[in-house]
Structures are given as C-alpha cells and as structure tokens.
Write a protein that holds these residues in place. Structure first.
Motif, short mmCIF file in Angstrom:
data_model
loop_
_atom_site.label_atom_id
_atom_site.label_comp_id
_atom_site.label_asym_id
_atom_site.label_seq_id
_atom_site.Cartn_x
_atom_site.Cartn_y
_atom_site.Cartn_z
N ILE A 134 -4.44 -33.88 -36.51
CA ILE A 134 -4.81 -35.20 -37.00
C ILE A 134 -3.63 -36.16 -36.86
O ILE A 134 -2.53 -35.87 -37.32
N THR B 207 -8.87 -36.33 -34.82
CA THR B 207 -8.88 -37.56 -35.62
C THR B 207 -10.25 -38.21 -35.63
O THR B 207 -10.74 -38.66 -36.68
N TYR C 293 -7.84 -30.47 -39.27
CA TYR C 293 -6.79 -30.75 -40.25
C TYR C 293 -5.93 -29.50 -40.47
O TYR C 293 -4.70 -29.58 -40.51
N LYS D 293 -13.18 -36.72 -35.09
CA LYS D 293 -14.11 -35.88 -35.83
C LYS D 293 -13.97 -36.07 -37.33
O LYS D 293 -14.96 -36.18 -38.06
N LEU D 294 -12.72 -36.10 -37.82
CA LEU D 294 -12.51 -36.27 -39.26
C LEU D 294 -12.95 -37.65 -39.72
O LEU D 294 -13.61 -37.78 -40.77
N CYS E 248 -19.50 -32.61 -38.90
CA CYS E 248 -18.22 -33.30 -38.73
C CYS E 248 -17.24 -32.94 -39.83
O CYS E 248 -16.03 -32.92 -39.62
N GLY F 161 -13.81 -31.52 -38.85
CA GLY F 161 -12.64 -32.27 -39.30
C GLY F 161 -11.69 -31.43 -40.12
O GLY F 161 -10.46 -31.52 -39.96
N TRP F 162 -12.24 -30.58 -41.00
CA TRP F 162 -11.40 -29.70 -41.81
C TRP F 162 -10.64 -28.71 -40.93
O TRP F 162 -9.44 -28.47 -41.15
#
Length: 502
Positions: free
Chosen positions: A318, A424, A313, A426-427, A305, A309-310
């Motif tokens: 996000i 969103t 982003y 995932k982060l 994740c 997430g990165w």
C-alpha cells in the motif's frame, strides 16, 4: 591500499564480440578511502550526493574554481567533506585513492583522467563511459541491504527506473530480517563449518519446497466447505419438505446471479479488473434497472475488495500517500454518482442505453488492452490523482463499474509500480464501494433484492479461490472473451432500445 587499473587489453570491437556486461561489481569502503572529486557544478553535486547518500562518513575532497551553494551546505553537514577552491593541478591527486572527474570541460576531464592513470588510480569520468574505470550505479538501499544496478553505461535512465521500482517493491522490513539473522549468527557456537550447518538448518524452511498438502491447504479447506455445503443442501432438499418448498419458492433470478457473480469474480481474479463492467452488463441484459444493478455490484465488491485490500496491506503493498489521494475523492465521486443514478431510477428505460454505451466503451478498452493496442508514449506519472479518484468514483457508481479499468490502468500506464498500484486501488475500492452502497440503499427502493443477493453470494464464494483457478487460463484469452461478450451484450441492449422507437 592503492587501486591499480590495468591497461585495456581488449579493443572495443573485441568487447562487443564477447557481449554481455563484463563489469565486476564491488562495494568500496569510502569511509576508509580518500576520494577526490573534481567539479563543483551540477554534475559534481550529483556525484557528491550519490557518494554521501551511501557513505555518510566518506572522506571526500572537492576541487573546483566555483561551487554551487548546495555543496557548501553538504560540507557544513558532513565532517569528512572538504572543499578546495582552486584550479585542478596534478599534485591534487597525491593523496587520492579514488578519483571522480565531474566538470563540464571535456579537456579538463581528460587531463584529470591522465593524471589519475599516471598514479595508477581508478577514475570515473562523468557522462563518458569510455573514459571510466568504474561506474557509479543506481543504488537501492534498505538499511544494511544494498543492491547496485548497472546497465554497463548504456542507459542511466533505465537504471534509475529500476531503482524506483525496487525501492517501492522491497519492504523496509528486510533490514529487520538482516538484523535478526545477524543476532542469530552471533549466538551460534562452533567453528565456521558448524555455524554454516546451523544457519542452513534454521533457514531451510525459507527455501524448502512445501508438500502438496501444505501448498494447497487453503484450496483444500474451501473445496471441503463447498462440497459439505452441497451435501447438506442436497440432503435438506430431499429430506425436508419445508426446505424444498423454500428453495423452489426462490426466484430463478437468484440462481442466475449466483452463478454469474461467481464467474465474474473468477475473471476479476485473473486480470484485476472488469468485475463491475461484466456484472453491470449482465444485470442490464436481465432487465435490472441501472441503479439496482450498480447497487448489486457495489455491495458484492465490499467483501471481495475488503479481503484483497487486507491481504495487500499485510504484504506491505500500500502506498499510503496515493491511497489518501484516491480514497476521499473516490468516495465523494461515488456518492455523487450514486445519488444522480438513484434519482433517475424511474427513468431507467432512458438511462439503461446510456449505461450500455458506457459498458460498450469499456468492452472496447478491455479488448484493446488484451492486444496492447493502446500504449502510453510518456512514462510521466499521473499528477492529478485526486481528480482521477473523483472521476473514477463517479463513473464507477453511474456505470456500475470502471474503477479498476480507469484508475488502476491509468496509474500503471503513468509509470507507477503495478504492485503498489494494485494494492492501493483495491484497498481504496473497499471504501468507495461502501460509500456507493450506502447511498444506493438509502435512495433506491429496489424490487430486485434476490438478484443482488445472488451476485453478492456468488462473488463471495469465488473470491478466495479466484486467483488459483483463473491463473490456469491465459489472461489474454480471458480479456478477449470478456471484451467481446461485453461489446455484444451492450450492442444488443442499445439495439433493443432503438427498435422501440422505430
């Protein structure tokens, strides 16, 4: 220049026979034209706001016997906006170049339309497509970039929905790209043909098909790493007795979970969910207590994740307001759920069937999504995001999975942008996984660390290549397979528990 409408030479039936959207899109410089808007009520305010949002310096005269206070406020802020409080008469269009009729009086709107056509002026009549010479479409704006959406007057609601989706999907950085291209164009020399050639040369990289090697560069790197590791491990196994003894001394459970973690991460890469529920179901079937199973899932999801997430982003996927509404309650829910499950670790023989019932329900949910059985009738967005995050974090920790199945699917079903929801969720899942993992490690004295290590390593190896491999398989096929397997294994665990007491 006066805009000259032509009489409709085709009947409505002939238009329908031709089919398709016959509108010709144009972008008017309303700053240089005089627009007369008849109507000072809600409809007039809506039309006026649409104009001023796109052309802040537009020259607009609003004519009406009464005005909403909001129109007076707009007039105070916009120098080009004039208000004339009177009944409409023919000569109000003498200096007009574009006309909009936006009253709640149908007869008056028709009279304004006739007056406009007598002067060969184009007119938009609110909520009457058949009386319009042009429509005010929904506009997506990113700096100097504008996209106009038309449904040919069939459904303004659909146009507004598309506008919301595109507004969220298109990054604000597009305007920066336009400015840079404009600056680049100004530095070019030569005639028009030379400038076009230079711009084509500069921008060719944006559309030029990449070579097979470049397109699959990441895949090539990871394949090389995996093959190299396999060669090294094989060489050590046959050449180094100490390494062979170490490998043979590792519990077979590690290798089972290594393979399972790899497969489950591949599945998650294809459909964006189900890693937690598949991993937990497998762990329970292998005799791992619920708390240890959930701990393994949360530890393995930190890396996967975090990477996902990165990447979201970096791509601008996000929604930060949604992120903060999810992440803090999600962390709180994960800590509470992990604490409760960890305190019941000694009663795992009783908590196991409860978790199995939960995974059974999630299996049915996954299966139903594969066949689109569950459809949301309303497209209203979910309002209580914090409660959704709290519940999702708690259930995810207690059941070892469900954050994606519950939170992501609920947000998308509520009408939010899938791209921004996925990024969103995932982060935020990265931070929720960290909170849950810390709680489990602090409270659980597990004897199943080899199983946890196998799950973590397997999912980490699969994460970078999951999407590339999984995209070759039908998503529906994967979801059906996962749903059936989860349901069968969950039922097996429940039946095994029941037979102990018969």
């Amino acid at each position: 220049m006066t805009l000259l409408p032509k009489d409709n030479s085709l009947t409505q039936i002939e238009h329908e026979e031709i089919g398709g959207n016959q509108l010709f899109p144009v972008f008017l410089k309303l700053n240089n034209l005089h627009t007369v808007l008849v109507g000072g009520g809600n409809v007039g305010l809506e039309k006026l706001t649409a104009i001023l949002n796109n052309s802040q310096l537009a020259r607009v005269t609003v004519i009406s016997k009464t005005f909403l206070p909001e129109i007076h406020e707009l007039a105070a802020r916009h120098e080009g906006l004039s208000i004339v409080q009177k009944s409409f008469t023919d000569n109000d269009l003498d200096t007009a170049e574009v006309v909009i009729a936006a009253t709640n009086d149908g007869e008056l709107n028709k009279y304004v339309r006739q007056s406009a056509h007598d002067r060969k002026l184009l007119i938009n009549v609110a909520d009457k497509p058949e009386l319009c010479d042009f429509y005010l479409g929904s506009i997506v704006k990113k700096g100097d970039l504008k996209l106009a959406i038309s449904t040919n007057g069939k459904s303004p609601t659909v146009a507004k929905r598309l506008k919301e989706v595109l507004n969220e999907s298109l990054p604000d950085e597009l305007d920066t790209t336009l400015q840079q291209m404009s600056e680049l164009r100004n530095t070019l020399s030569g005639d028009f043909a030379d400038k076009v050639k230079q711009l084509n040369s500069v921008t060719a990289v944006l559309v030029k098909p990449r070579s097979v090697v470049i397109k699959n560069f990441i895949w090539l790197i990871w394949s090389t790493i995996i093959v190299s590791l396999a060669i090294v491990i094989t060489a050590l196994y046959f050449k180094e007795p100490a390494f062979k003894t170490f490998v043979e001394g590792v519990s077979p459970q590690f290798y089972y979970f290594l393979g399972a973690g790899f497969v489950f991460a591949m599945i998650d890469g294809a459909i964006g969910m189900s890693y937690g529920v598949t991993s937990t179901t497998f762990s329970l079937s292998m005799g791992i207590p619920p708390a240890s199973a959930s701990m393994g899932v949360h530890l393995s999801e930190i890396m996967s994740c975090g990477i996902a997430g990165w990447m979201h982003y970096r791509m601008g996927n996000i929604n930060w307001k949604l992120f903060w509404l999810l992440v803090l309650p999600g962390i709180a829910g994960a800590v509470i759920g992990a604490s409760i499950l960890s305190s019941l670790e000694h009663y795992s023989m009783y908590t196991k069937p409860v978790v199995s019932v939960y995974t059974l329900i999630l299996g049915v949910v996954i299966l139903s999504k594969a066949f689109n059985i569950k459809k949301k009738k309303s497209a209203d967005k979910v309002k209580r995001i914090s409660l959704l995050g709290l519940g999702g974090g708690f259930i995810d920790a207690v059941g070892g999975g469900g954050w994606g199945s519950i939170v992501l699917s609920t947000l998308i079903a509520g009408g939010r942008s899938p791209i921004f929801c996925l990024g969103t969720v995932k982060l935020s899942r990265f931070f929720v996984a960290i909170a849950g993992s810390i709680t489990f490690i602090a409270m659980v004295s597990s004897d199943h660390w080899q199983a946890v290590a196998g799950l973590v390593l397997g999912s980490a190896l699969a994460s970078p290549i999951a999407a590339k491999i999984s995209n070759k398989i039908s998503t529906k096929t994967i979801m059906v397979s996962v749903g059936i397997i989860v349901i069968l294994v969950s039922i097996k665990s429940i039946v095994a528990f029941i037979t102990k007491f018969i």
